[in-house]
Design an enzyme around this catalytic site. Sequence first.
Site: not given
Length: 401
Positions: A16, A97, A126, A177
Amino acid sequence: MGRAKRVVLAYSGGVDTSVCIPYLMNEWGVEEVITLAADLGQGEELGPIQKKALKCGAVESLVEDATEVFVTDYAFPAIQANTLYENRYPLSTALARPLIAKLLVEAAAKYGADAVAHGCTGKGNDQVRFDVGITALNPNLKVLAPAREWGMSREEAITYGEKFGIESPVKKSSPYSIDRNLLGRSVEAGPLEDPMVEPPEEVFAMTKAIADTPDEAEYVEIGFEKGIPISVNGNKLAPVALISQLNEIVGKHGIGRIDMIENRVVGIKSREIYETPALLVLIQAHRDLESLTLTADVTGYKRGIEQTYGELIYKGLWYSPLKPALDAFIQQTQETVSGSVRVKLFKGSAVIVGRQSANSIYAPDLATYGADDQFDHKAAEGFIYIWGLPTRVWSEKHRKG
Ligand code: ARG
């Protein structure tokens, strides 16, 4: 006119974020993409990732080793605050993050970028943490999130990438994931989407299955200074080494797995499997040391603050004004939280079996049931009379029968 001229993109090396590079340039008219990959102790070589970004069309490919800051400035305050989202998740992914957001904003300033970008979709937490974090640090920066808008399936994204020379993943791509850093792993999707399906053993990497754990218990003594872990079994350790070493010791006993249905910021319930061996045991031990060193009222009040602090981290508000306000309270409470805690590790459970502190306010002469008891038993009577007075008065008025 494109959406931005020069963009700093958070880069992981995955499909991605790789596809984001040509996409930003070809679909959104970005002239230059600078990628930034952060080392947060995910145990992955960043050299190949750095090269890959250039192959995908980045003009510059930055790699930042942020593992130590990650532990000292993000994980340690969370341990001091005993943060567990929904009473279970120690925020291993969430804590990374705001740090990545900070690195992006700093790189944007250094390279004169007018926007930053990330590869998050529109369904997760996120994106919230990145967007809000970035905005808080520099409200003038644009935040681009191509994967939130492009509407491509994973297969379509791979096909799109191939047009620009991005190889499709060599291995049969995993159904999961996975997010990983020094603090832990978060695994979702694939068979885990059915909440009734037991996580297959293949999803775990930091913790052993109970069947494979040692048949003998292991004791570990964790030392804290002002709420910060500083030693393991009497050996002083630097922050990153301490977490790595504890991950090993604790994970070996099958401790640190969490299987939960959680409530995301965007309102979706999701099923996530976590492994956070060191972090969970550190919070457990830290909380125990607080029970020896803090008064009941401070501990009780702190529970509420901890809850708020955990939600603030989960919901992307790390750089909001509430954070330093809560920090001021938490740091004040940690002044006396020094000492050590003994933990017994065995077959998937960590049990605190001892604690000591030079600041202990546990008073043996008051607690003892032995002959040297110093507690004034007679004083209890008058205290109880007054303590129970409102209840007695109420009862005299309203008691039935
Ligand atoms: N649910 C966790 C959080 O919001 C982890 C998110 C990422 N999970 C993943 N498997 N990629 O912090």
